[in-house]
Design a protein around this motif. Structure first.
Motif, PDB file in Angstrom:
ATOM      1  N   ARG A   2      -6.341 -32.959  57.438  1.00  0.00           N
ATOM      2  CA  ARG A   2      -5.229 -32.351  56.704  1.00  0.00           C
ATOM      3  C   ARG A   2      -5.028 -30.912  57.177  1.00  0.00           C
ATOM      4  NH1 ARG A   2      -1.239 -33.700  55.423  1.00  0.00           N
ATOM      5  NH2 ARG A   2      -0.188 -33.155  53.509  1.00  0.00           N
ATOM      6  N   LEU A   3      -6.160 -30.211  57.303  1.00  0.00           N
ATOM      7  CA  LEU A   3      -6.144 -28.820  57.744  1.00  0.00           C
ATOM      8  C   LEU A   3      -5.537 -28.723  59.139  1.00  0.00           C
ATOM      9  CD1 LEU A   3      -7.013 -25.866  57.544  1.00  0.00           C
ATOM     10  CD2 LEU A   3      -9.322 -26.542  58.150  1.00  0.00           C
ATOM     11  N   LYS A   4      -5.927 -29.653  59.984  1.00  0.00           N
ATOM     12  CA  LYS A   4      -5.416 -29.640  61.351  1.00  0.00           C
ATOM     13  C   LYS A   4      -3.894 -29.841  61.356  1.00  0.00           C
ATOM     14  CE  LYS A   4      -5.875 -31.315  65.932  1.00  0.00           C
ATOM     15  NZ  LYS A   4      -6.639 -30.663  66.944  1.00  0.00           N
ATOM     16  N   GLU A   5      -3.427 -30.801  60.524  1.00  0.00           N
ATOM     17  CA  GLU A   5      -1.985 -31.043  60.450  1.00  0.00           C
ATOM     18  C   GLU A   5      -1.228 -29.762  60.130  1.00  0.00           C
ATOM     19  OE1 GLU A   5      -0.902 -34.150  57.642  1.00  0.00           O
ATOM     20  OE2 GLU A   5      -2.474 -35.408  58.542  1.00  0.00           O
ATOM     21  N   HIS A   6      -1.743 -29.040  59.124  1.00  0.00           N
ATOM     22  CA  HIS A   6      -1.055 -27.810  58.724  1.00  0.00           C
ATOM     23  C   HIS A   6      -1.111 -26.751  59.822  1.00  0.00           C
ATOM     24  CE1 HIS A   6       0.163 -28.826  54.716  1.00  0.00           C
ATOM     25  NE2 HIS A   6      -1.036 -29.289  54.427  1.00  0.00           N
ATOM     26  N   ALA A   7      -2.270 -26.643  60.467  1.00  0.00           N
ATOM     27  CA  ALA A   7      -2.428 -25.642  61.530  1.00  0.00           C
ATOM     28  C   ALA A   7      -1.456 -25.938  62.669  1.00  0.00           C
ATOM     29  CB  ALA A   7      -3.869 -25.632  62.022  1.00  0.00           C
ATOM     30  N   VAL A   8      -1.309 -27.220  62.990  1.00  0.00           N
ATOM     31  CA  VAL A   8      -0.391 -27.600  64.063  1.00  0.00           C
ATOM     32  C   VAL A   8       1.047 -27.281  63.641  1.00  0.00           C
ATOM     33  CG1 VAL A   8       0.574 -29.560  65.331  1.00  0.00           C
ATOM     34  CG2 VAL A   8      -1.892 -29.368  65.034  1.00  0.00           C
ATOM     35  N   LYS A   9       1.341 -27.559  62.355  1.00  0.00           N
ATOM     36  CA  LYS A   9       2.712 -27.380  61.875  1.00  0.00           C
ATOM     37  C   LYS A   9       3.164 -25.922  61.957  1.00  0.00           C
ATOM     38  CE  LYS A   9       3.692 -30.090  58.275  1.00  0.00           C
ATOM     39  NZ  LYS A   9       3.631 -30.246  56.800  1.00  0.00           N
ATOM     40  N   ILE A  10       2.237 -24.972  61.707  1.00  0.00           N
ATOM     41  CA  ILE A  10       2.672 -23.575  61.793  1.00  0.00           C
ATOM     42  C   ILE A  10       2.557 -23.044  63.217  1.00  0.00           C
ATOM     43  CG2 ILE A  10       2.117 -23.073  59.388  1.00  0.00           C
ATOM     44  CD1 ILE A  10      -0.272 -21.438  60.389  1.00  0.00           C
TER      45      ILE A  10
END
Lengths: 133, 136, 286
Positions: free
Chosen positions: B23-31
């Motif tokens: 989940r954390l990775k998804e958000h990091a990629v998104k920003i």
């Protein structure tokens, strides 16, 4: 339960880690590998971590343990294919993975292990401590 | 500072760490965070989550995407109701650990993030907040 | 009851624009090279109509109120684009200050009662001043963005990784090595190691002015990361005075392969790769 396969290649063992390791999986890998070294009399272990995107201190400890245990069973461990981002993070975290050799890829890792084994066999008289690089 | 996205995750077993990391990775990629900084924040989060499991038998993580207008980042708040830490300055020293581990948990983790804050009360629990800016 | 001044300003929109344009064109610092008069006029018109149409009794003393959102947006985009185009602060400031002059001029013409004129002028003056401060802040931010982008570019171009031989990379570092820079150096170097499959990296620090304990720590980190990847790292270009300070500061570089020149580092690399450089055998003259 999931298991990480260990392949035998002559006197070497090859472990390719392709999933995110959680604690129990990592611990079972540790146990399996030590059993396998004992059973096959392998002289070297290659751990391919090119697909691993995160190494935290737990994973670092597992790798360190594998290297130390293999050493006692007279096998060298080489970690191959570490991602640049992982290497930078490990250094920042303060985890140098001491006692573990590394190589860029499986091919170079095998070369490294072979040269170590040849060196060792040349010094059959004894005084080789193996860690001299 | 504005919170753009917020979610709460519970970590009580070691396998809970993996979906949390994803989940954390998804958000990091998104920003649009770079690979090295992604790896740093995920590794730090992994350390903190494991600490929580080891010392407090689990706890809750709040995952937030924050923005100051000029820069975006991720804020993680790890909250547990474990025994707490009696001596925080000591726990922040390299090479100190009470449990059987490498003893580089907290100071190493601090080096991986942009901002690090820890509050703890003995008997009540510990709260660790970390921020990683996109380019920090 | 509608404020007298607001009514006047809304009615005299056109006159204000003319007077504002006149003030702007009178200014010696007008940058016709950066912006045409037509563009300037439409920009000014947009801002003025946003200002007068949103002006009311409640917000005349509060530049931050919701009603002025549009005004603030226009001002922000004007000052940011001016900062990027290379306008000076004076030129940007004059844009909004001349608007104040134009507004006050109209009030002066229209309001006969001195007491009332004074009161209204103060209000309008304050409002525009508050807009000017915002304009300056955004202008500075625009300039800072330019500087930040340039810094990024400099960091990026100042760390080239060169392949000097099959399996050997060199990275000359020029300038101070801080932690942001180290991060870029490490990333570039490690990435290139993977791409080229090189097993030796030479970090040349001839161009680093001084090595203190922090810089040394960054060097050690880079070497450790390279080794974790399975490559060896040699540090070259260590000048005598650097050797001196390193020892005086008590920095331990004993685990790191150091060489005084890039040439000797390259020679070491050849030996490690079991390579030999020989002169081509033209007829032996001896």
């Amino acid at each position: 339960m999931e298991k990480i396969p260990i392949l035998r290649m002559g006197r070497l063992l090859l472990v390719t880690i392709q999933v995110d390791l959680y604690d129990r999986l990592a611990e079972s890998l540790e146990a399996d590998l030590v059993q396998m070294i004992n059973k096959t009399g392998a002289r070297g272990v290659l751990i391919d971590i090119s697909a691993v995107s995160i190494i935290d201190s737990f994973m670092g400890r597992i790798i360190g343990n594998i290297a130390a245990m293999s050493k006692i069973l007279d096998a060298e461990t080489v970690v191959v294919g570490m991602q640049p981002a992982v290497a930078i993070t490990l250094v920042e975290l303060g985890l140098p993975l001491s006692g573990v050799f590394s190589a860029l890829n499986v091919e170079k890792g095998m070369e490294l292990l072979r040269s170590k084994l040849t060196n060792m066999e040349r010094n059959v008289d004894g005084s080789d401590d193996g860690s001299a690089e | 500072m504005v919170v753009l996205n917020k979610e709460l995750m519970t970590i009580v077993r070691e396998v809970d760490v993996i979906p949390f990391r994803n989940r954390l990775k998804e958000h990091a990629v998104k920003i649009g965070m770079g690979l090295v900084n992604q790896t740093k924040i995920i590794t730090a989060a992994s350390e903190l989550a494991r600490n929580m499991l080891k010392y407090a038998k689990g706890g809750k993580v709040t995952l937030e995407v924050i923005s100051t207008g000029r820069e975006n980042g991720i804020r993680l708040t790890f909250k547990d109701q474990g025994p707490g830490i009696a001596n925080i300055p000591m726990a922040m020293k390299d090479g100190y650990s009470t449990a059987k581990s490498l003893g580089l948990g907290l100071p190493g983790t601090k080096r991986l993030v942009s901002e690090f804050n820890i509050e703890s009360e003995v008997g009540k629990g510990t709260t660790v907040t970390v921020i990683k800016w996109k380019n920090g | 009851m509608k404020n007298e001044a607001i009514r006047i300003l809304q009615k005299k929109n056109k006159a204000i624009l003319e007077s504002w344009m006149k003030f702007q064109l009178l200014d010696e610092g007008l940058r016709e090279d950066l912006m045409s008069n037509d563009d300037l006029r439409s920009q000014s018109e947009e801002l003025l109509s946003a200002l007068t149409s949103n002006l009311n009794d409640n917000n005349i003393e509060d530049a931050k109120s919701m009603g002025f959102e549009q005004v603030n947006d226009i001002l922000a985009s004007v000052s940011i684009s001016r900062a990027k185009q290379g306008f000076s602060p004076r030129e940007t400031g004059n844009y909004i200050f001349s608007l104040k002059n134009a507004l006050l001029e109209i009030l002066q013409q229209e309001i006969k009662d001195p007491q009332e004129l004074y009161m209204q002028s103060i209000k309008i003056g304050k409002l525009i001043d508050s807009f000017s401060i915002d304009t300056f802040e955004t202008f500075l931010r625009g300039r800072e963005d330019v500087i930040l982008r340039q810094t990024d570019e400099i960091t990026e171009i100042s760390t080239p990784v060169i392949q000097v031989w099959d399996g050997i990379l060199a990275l000359p570092i020029i300038g101070t090595l801080d932690s942001a820079r180290t991060q870029v150096v490490m990333e570039n170097l490690l990435q290139k190691i993977v791409e080229t499959g090189s097993s030796i990296a030479i970090l040349d620090i001839s161009g680093v002015p001084a090595v203190d304990s922090l810089v040394a720590q960054h060097l050690i980190k880079t070497v450790s990361a390279t080794r974790l990847m399975g490559a060896e790292c040699i540090i070259s270009g260590i000048r005598p005075e650097i050797a001196q300070t390193v020892v005086h500061l008590g920095i331990d570089l004993s685990n790191i392969l150091t060489k005084s020149t890039l040439a000797s580092a390259l020679k070491t690399a050849f030996t490690m790769l079991q390579l030999q450089v020989t002169r081509k055998n033209v007829t032996n003259l001896n």
